[in-house]
Design a protein around this motif. Sequence first.
Motif, PDB file in Angstrom:
ATOM      1  N   LYS A   9       0.848  -1.202   0.000  1.00 37.17           N
ATOM      2  CA  LYS A   9       0.000   0.000   0.000  1.00 37.17           C
ATOM      3  C   LYS A   9       0.879   1.247   0.000  1.00 37.17           C
ATOM      4  CE  LYS A   9      -4.078   1.964   2.224  1.00 37.17           C
ATOM      5  NZ  LYS A   9      -5.093   1.775   3.300  1.00 37.17           N
ATOM      6  N   LYS A  10       1.981   1.209   0.772  1.00 36.98           N
ATOM      7  CA  LYS A  10       2.903   2.346   0.813  1.00 36.98           C
ATOM      8  C   LYS A  10       3.645   2.469  -0.520  1.00 36.98           C
ATOM      9  CE  LYS A  10       4.678   3.250   4.744  1.00 36.98           C
ATOM     10  NZ  LYS A  10       5.488   3.203   5.983  1.00 36.98           N
ATOM     11  N   ILE A  11       3.993   1.331  -1.127  1.00 38.96           N
ATOM     12  CA  ILE A  11       4.642   1.359  -2.444  1.00 38.96           C
ATOM     13  C   ILE A  11       3.733   2.037  -3.465  1.00 38.96           C
ATOM     14  CG2 ILE A  11       5.378  -0.082  -4.392  1.00 38.96           C
ATOM     15  CD1 ILE A  11       6.379  -2.122  -2.295  1.00 38.96           C
ATOM     16  N   ARG A  12       2.465   1.691  -3.442  1.00 39.75           N
ATOM     17  CA  ARG A  12       1.514   2.295  -4.383  1.00 39.75           C
ATOM     18  C   ARG A  12       1.463   3.813  -4.205  1.00 39.75           C
ATOM     19  NH1 ARG A  12      -3.228   2.312  -4.492  1.00 39.75           N
ATOM     20  NH2 ARG A  12      -3.946   1.357  -2.533  1.00 39.75           N
ATOM     21  N   SER A  13       1.461   4.228  -2.934  1.00 41.44           N
ATOM     22  CA  SER A  13       1.393   5.656  -2.639  1.00 41.44           C
ATOM     23  C   SER A  13       2.638   6.381  -3.148  1.00 41.44           C
ATOM     24  CB  SER A  13       1.246   5.864  -1.120  1.00 41.44           C
ATOM     25  OG  SER A  13       1.266   7.234  -0.794  1.00 41.44           O
ATOM     26  N   VAL A  14       3.807   5.795  -2.888  1.00 40.69           N
ATOM     27  CA  VAL A  14       5.068   6.417  -3.308  1.00 40.69           C
ATOM     28  C   VAL A  14       5.169   6.454  -4.830  1.00 40.69           C
ATOM     29  CG1 VAL A  14       7.573   6.103  -3.333  1.00 40.69           C
ATOM     30  CG2 VAL A  14       6.316   5.862  -1.191  1.00 40.69           C
ATOM     31  N   GLN A  15       4.727   5.371  -5.480  1.00 37.75           N
ATOM     32  CA  GLN A  15       4.823   5.269  -6.934  1.00 37.75           C
ATOM     33  C   GLN A  15       3.627   5.913  -7.648  1.00 37.75           C
ATOM     34  OE1 GLN A  15       7.360   3.996  -8.664  1.00 37.75           O
ATOM     35  NE2 GLN A  15       8.562   3.381  -6.885  1.00 37.75           N
ATOM     36  N   ASN A  16       2.682   6.429  -6.845  1.00 39.35           N
ATOM     37  CA  ASN A  16       1.480   7.063  -7.410  1.00 39.35           C
ATOM     38  C   ASN A  16       0.704   6.101  -8.313  1.00 39.35           C
ATOM     39  OD1 ASN A  16      -0.345   9.188  -7.718  1.00 39.35           O
ATOM     40  ND2 ASN A  16       0.698   9.985  -9.513  1.00 39.35           N
ATOM     41  N   LEU A  17       0.499   4.884  -7.816  1.00 38.86           N
ATOM     42  CA  LEU A  17      -0.225   3.859  -8.558  1.00 38.86           C
ATOM     43  C   LEU A  17      -1.572   3.591  -7.892  1.00 38.86           C
ATOM     44  CD1 LEU A  17       2.658   1.265  -9.102  1.00 38.86           C
ATOM     45  CD2 LEU A  17       1.597   2.663 -10.879  1.00 38.86           C
ATOM     46  N   SER A  18      -2.635   3.544  -8.674  1.00 37.12           N
ATOM     47  CA  SER A  18      -3.935   3.138  -8.148  1.00 37.12           C
ATOM     48  C   SER A  18      -3.940   1.628  -7.941  1.00 37.12           C
ATOM     49  CB  SER A  18      -5.053   3.521  -9.123  1.00 37.12           C
ATOM     50  OG  SER A  18      -4.941   2.762 -10.317  1.00 37.12           O
ATOM     51  N   GLN A  19      -4.937   1.128  -7.213  1.00 35.40           N
ATOM     52  CA  GLN A  19      -5.049  -0.328  -7.048  1.00 35.40           C
ATOM     53  C   GLN A  19      -5.195  -1.001  -8.407  1.00 35.40           C
ATOM     54  OE1 GLN A  19      -8.245  -1.233  -4.261  1.00 35.40           O
ATOM     55  NE2 GLN A  19      -6.772  -1.489  -2.614  1.00 35.40           N
ATOM     56  N   GLN A  20      -5.940  -0.369  -9.302  1.00 30.19           N
ATOM     57  CA  GLN A  20      -6.144  -0.957 -10.635  1.00 30.19           C
ATOM     58  C   GLN A  20      -4.831  -1.020 -11.406  1.00 30.19           C
ATOM     59  OE1 GLN A  20      -9.185   0.967 -12.923  1.00 30.19           O
ATOM     60  NE2 GLN A  20      -8.949  -0.378 -14.678  1.00 30.19           N
ATOM     61  N   ASP A  21      -4.042   0.068 -11.357  1.00 31.08           N
ATOM     62  CA  ASP A  21      -2.761   0.094 -12.069  1.00 31.08           C
ATOM     63  C   ASP A  21      -1.814  -0.962 -11.505  1.00 31.08           C
ATOM     64  OD1 ASP A  21      -3.588   2.205 -13.644  1.00 31.08           O
ATOM     65  OD2 ASP A  21      -2.779   3.722 -12.305  1.00 31.08           O
ATOM     66  N   PHE A  22      -1.735  -1.038 -10.183  1.00 27.63           N
ATOM     67  CA  PHE A  22      -0.842  -2.001  -9.527  1.00 27.63           C
ATOM     68  C   PHE A  22      -1.265  -3.423  -9.880  1.00 27.63           C
ATOM     69  CE2 PHE A  22       1.047  -4.474  -6.156  1.00 27.63           C
ATOM     70  CZ  PHE A  22       2.213  -3.792  -5.817  1.00 27.63           C
ATOM     71  N   SER A  23      -2.568  -3.673  -9.860  1.00 31.21           N
ATOM     72  CA  SER A  23      -3.083  -5.015 -10.162  1.00 31.21           C
ATOM     73  C   SER A  23      -2.719  -5.441 -11.576  1.00 31.21           C
ATOM     74  CB  SER A  23      -4.607  -5.046  -9.987  1.00 31.21           C
ATOM     75  OG  SER A  23      -4.972  -4.742  -8.662  1.00 31.21           O
ATOM     76  N   LYS A  24      -2.804  -4.509 -12.533  1.00 29.49           N
ATOM     77  CA  LYS A  24      -2.498  -4.833 -13.930  1.00 29.49           C
ATOM     78  C   LYS A  24      -1.039  -5.240 -14.099  1.00 29.49           C
ATOM     79  CE  LYS A  24      -5.981  -2.120 -16.417  1.00 29.49           C
ATOM     80  NZ  LYS A  24      -6.201  -0.988 -17.354  1.00 29.49           N
ATOM     81  N   ILE A  25      -0.156  -4.537 -13.395  1.00 32.71           N
ATOM     82  CA  ILE A  25       1.273  -4.833 -13.531  1.00 32.71           C
ATOM     83  C   ILE A  25       1.570  -6.274 -13.156  1.00 32.71           C
ATOM     84  CG2 ILE A  25       3.581  -4.313 -12.618  1.00 32.71           C
ATOM     85  CD1 ILE A  25       2.660  -1.414 -12.288  1.00 32.71           C
TER      86      ILE A  25
END
Length: 252
Positions: A9-25
């Motif tokens: 969750k912190k990685i997503r925040s730092v990388q400015n990734l939404s849950q959807q973007d992170f999930s796709k990766i």
Amino acid sequence: MSFFGKNIKKIRSVQNLSQQDFSKIFDLKRATLGAYEEQRSEPKIETIIKIANYFSISIDDLLTNELTVNELLKFKADFTTNTAKVPKNVFPIISCVTAALVPEYPSSFQDDGFMKSLPKLQLPVSHPEVSLAFEVQNLEMTHLDRGFYPKDVIIGCKVAQKDFKNLDKGSYCVLVTDENLIFRRSFFSSHQVTLKTEHKNIEDITMPISSIKQLWHIRHVFCNQIPDFTDMIEGRLTLMHQDIQKLHEIMR
């Protein structure tokens, strides 16, 4: 309980990734990612390894330490204000099957010379090493002025046959057979796949899975025209309201 959920969750925040973007990766379902972050579920080891490698974080740190923002940003002592020395992000180069090349692709995709000769695009996409772009040819995937238009460019990730069953029902896919290249929504059963368009008056295609030579799961689209982002549900409710008013007037 590990620190995995808090850390991603912190990685997503730092990388400015939404849950959807992170999930796709990482080929995850959004609900699965939510369960990880809320510590309602623990990930498979394969998922942990993928995420750790992608962000250059040790598996031990990812699981056993609550990472700080500084650790995730990887601040360096040799930080420079000289912009000439700052590495520039370079978008990956993706080969593209244009509409003119579609008839040739089914019989030529195994030809290295043909694949190397495909036109190239430089686009900000994930997994470029297993991606291929296709130019949309027709209006089959358009409905009520929405969807995919000719000249739009869709980009898919290659899927192995053993993983077809893991695709969500109705996933947008480009399927390659001996003779055709087909872009539709895909619905897989145990031995066959049904392909549906967005147009209801175009018949479905059903074929055995064994006839599929390649499958590309569409993950990105680059539109030739600005899409209409008007909310479809809101529009339908407005039309229903207008119809009800007309009925009231008729009944008076």
